[in-house]
Motif scaffolding. Structure first.
Motif, PDB file in Angstrom:
ATOM      1  N   TRP A  13     -47.663  -9.992 -32.722  1.00  0.00           N
ATOM      2  CA  TRP A  13     -48.992  -9.392 -32.708  1.00  0.00           C
ATOM      3  C   TRP A  13     -48.927  -7.883 -32.861  1.00  0.00           C
ATOM      4  O   TRP A  13     -47.924  -7.258 -32.533  1.00  0.00           O
ATOM      5  CB  TRP A  13     -49.705  -9.665 -31.377  1.00  0.00           C
ATOM      6  N   VAL A  14     -50.047  -7.333 -33.322  1.00  0.00           N
ATOM      7  CA  VAL A  14     -50.283  -5.893 -33.241  1.00  0.00           C
ATOM      8  C   VAL A  14     -51.432  -5.704 -32.257  1.00  0.00           C
ATOM      9  O   VAL A  14     -52.480  -6.341 -32.387  1.00  0.00           O
ATOM     10  CB  VAL A  14     -50.644  -5.274 -34.610  1.00  0.00           C
TER      11      VAL A  14
ATOM     12  N   ASP B 235     -42.451  -8.762 -29.013  1.00  0.00           N
ATOM     13  CA  ASP B 235     -43.584  -9.676 -29.107  1.00  0.00           C
ATOM     14  C   ASP B 235     -44.811  -8.976 -29.687  1.00  0.00           C
ATOM     15  O   ASP B 235     -45.540  -9.561 -30.489  1.00  0.00           O
ATOM     16  CB  ASP B 235     -43.923 -10.252 -27.730  1.00  0.00           C
ATOM     17  N   ALA B 236     -45.036  -7.720 -29.269  1.00  0.00           N
ATOM     18  CA  ALA B 236     -46.223  -6.994 -29.720  1.00  0.00           C
ATOM     19  C   ALA B 236     -45.880  -5.542 -30.025  1.00  0.00           C
ATOM     20  O   ALA B 236     -45.118  -4.906 -29.290  1.00  0.00           O
ATOM     21  CB  ALA B 236     -47.311  -7.049 -28.660  1.00  0.00           C
TER      22      ALA B 236
ATOM     23  N   VAL C 160     -45.608  -7.823 -18.582  1.00  0.00           N
ATOM     24  CA  VAL C 160     -44.699  -7.372 -19.638  1.00  0.00           C
ATOM     25  C   VAL C 160     -43.359  -7.015 -18.992  1.00  0.00           C
ATOM     26  O   VAL C 160     -43.316  -6.321 -17.977  1.00  0.00           O
ATOM     27  CB  VAL C 160     -45.291  -6.162 -20.396  1.00  0.00           C
ATOM     28  N   GLU C 161     -42.275  -7.499 -19.580  1.00  0.00           N
ATOM     29  CA  GLU C 161     -40.941  -7.236 -19.035  1.00  0.00           C
ATOM     30  C   GLU C 161     -40.366  -5.921 -19.540  1.00  0.00           C
ATOM     31  O   GLU C 161     -39.652  -5.239 -18.809  1.00  0.00           O
ATOM     32  CB  GLU C 161     -39.997  -8.382 -19.379  1.00  0.00           C
ATOM     33  N   GLU C 162     -40.630  -5.594 -20.808  1.00  0.00           N
ATOM     34  CA  GLU C 162     -40.134  -4.332 -21.363  1.00  0.00           C
ATOM     35  C   GLU C 162     -41.239  -3.629 -22.133  1.00  0.00           C
ATOM     36  O   GLU C 162     -41.813  -4.192 -23.063  1.00  0.00           O
ATOM     37  CB  GLU C 162     -38.945  -4.531 -22.308  1.00  0.00           C
TER      38      GLU C 162
ATOM     39  N   ALA D 107     -47.266 -11.666 -23.931  1.00  0.00           N
ATOM     40  CA  ALA D 107     -46.192 -10.883 -24.546  1.00  0.00           C
ATOM     41  C   ALA D 107     -45.251 -10.382 -23.451  1.00  0.00           C
ATOM     42  O   ALA D 107     -45.698  -9.861 -22.436  1.00  0.00           O
ATOM     43  CB  ALA D 107     -46.772  -9.705 -25.320  1.00  0.00           C
ATOM     44  N   GLN D 108     -43.978 -10.554 -23.674  1.00  0.00           N
ATOM     45  CA  GLN D 108     -42.965 -10.091 -22.717  1.00  0.00           C
ATOM     46  C   GLN D 108     -42.403  -8.724 -23.082  1.00  0.00           C
ATOM     47  O   GLN D 108     -41.942  -7.992 -22.215  1.00  0.00           O
ATOM     48  CB  GLN D 108     -41.824 -11.105 -22.641  1.00  0.00           C
ATOM     49  N   THR D 109     -42.418  -8.406 -24.380  1.00  0.00           N
ATOM     50  CA  THR D 109     -41.874  -7.135 -24.851  1.00  0.00           C
ATOM     51  C   THR D 109     -42.879  -6.477 -25.778  1.00  0.00           C
ATOM     52  O   THR D 109     -43.563  -7.150 -26.564  1.00  0.00           O
ATOM     53  CB  THR D 109     -40.547  -7.335 -25.608  1.00  0.00           C
ATOM     54  N   MET D 110     -42.969  -5.155 -25.676  1.00  0.00           N
ATOM     55  CA  MET D 110     -43.878  -4.440 -26.565  1.00  0.00           C
ATOM     56  C   MET D 110     -43.298  -3.081 -26.932  1.00  0.00           C
ATOM     57  O   MET D 110     -42.596  -2.457 -26.148  1.00  0.00           O
ATOM     58  CB  MET D 110     -45.273  -4.315 -25.957  1.00  0.00           C
ATOM     59  N   ALA D 111     -43.596  -2.667 -28.155  1.00  0.00           N
ATOM     60  CA  ALA D 111     -43.193  -1.360 -28.657  1.00  0.00           C
ATOM     61  C   ALA D 111     -44.444  -0.496 -28.720  1.00  0.00           C
ATOM     62  O   ALA D 111     -45.475  -0.933 -29.236  1.00  0.00           O
ATOM     63  CB  ALA D 111     -42.565  -1.496 -30.044  1.00  0.00           C
ATOM     64  N   ILE D 112     -44.350   0.724 -28.178  1.00  0.00           N
ATOM     65  CA  ILE D 112     -45.516   1.577 -28.011  1.00  0.00           C
ATOM     66  C   ILE D 112     -45.251   2.950 -28.620  1.00  0.00           C
ATOM     67  O   ILE D 112     -44.228   3.572 -28.322  1.00  0.00           O
ATOM     68  CB  ILE D 112     -45.843   1.757 -26.513  1.00  0.00           C
TER      69      ILE D 112
END
Length: 165
Positions: A73-74, A16-17, A143-145, A108-113
């Motif tokens: 999104w970012v 999601d983000a 956030v789930e993940e 957002a449920q998932t995000m990459a960091i």
């Protein structure tokens, strides 16, 4: 929240983000910032200019469109620059806490960091990994993940060690 670690390219993550390690001007740059702007296209920069005409202070977060990235999104965070003397760990932790808060605002449920400040900004890698993992684990969020997407084997190994503690 499920915390996962992968070695890879953050710009290809279907989440999601995507979190961007931005500079305070919010106009694109090198490293992760440059890669996200390049892959996402002009829409990200245009949104940064419109939404953040004066940039953002260190430790803060804000969102824009993801342009052509496979995300909605970012979430831009301004990490502290160790090499410029910004060595307060609370500033680095604030990046992750504020990114999670923005993710919650966006549902957002998932995000990459990425590993914020651990590249060109010179934050010592083991410390950066510890702060990142501890902060994400301890910050209440919907956030789930939270997926740490780490560019190199060295960074991935440091985050694996921090996650194992």
């Amino acid at each position: 929240m499920r915390l996962t670690l992968i070695q890879g390219d953050i710009t290809t993550q279907e989440v999601d983000a995507i979190v961007n390690a931005a500079n305070s001007r919010m106009r694109g740059g090198g490293g992760v910032d440059g890669a996200i702007h390049a892959a996402g296209g002009r829409a990200i920069l245009d949104d940064c200019v419109q939404r953040f005409p004066h940039g953002l202070p260190t430790g803060q977060a804000g969102w824009t469109t993801a342009g052509e990235l496979p995300a909605d999104w970012v979430i831009h965070v301004v990490g502290p620059n160790w090499n410029a003397g910004q060595r307060d760990p609370s500033l680095l932790a604030a990046c992750y806490r504020n990114a999670l808060a923005v993710a919650d605002e966006l549902s957002a449920q998932t995000m990459a960091i990425p590993a914020v400040s651990a590249g060109i900004y010179g934050w010592p890698l083991e410390d950066a990994a510890r702060i990142a993992v501890e902060t994400v684990r301890s910050t209440p969020s919907k956030v789930e993940e939270a997926r740490f997407v780490l560019f190199s084997k060295e960074i991935h190994a440091a985050f694996e060690a921090a996650a194992a503690e």
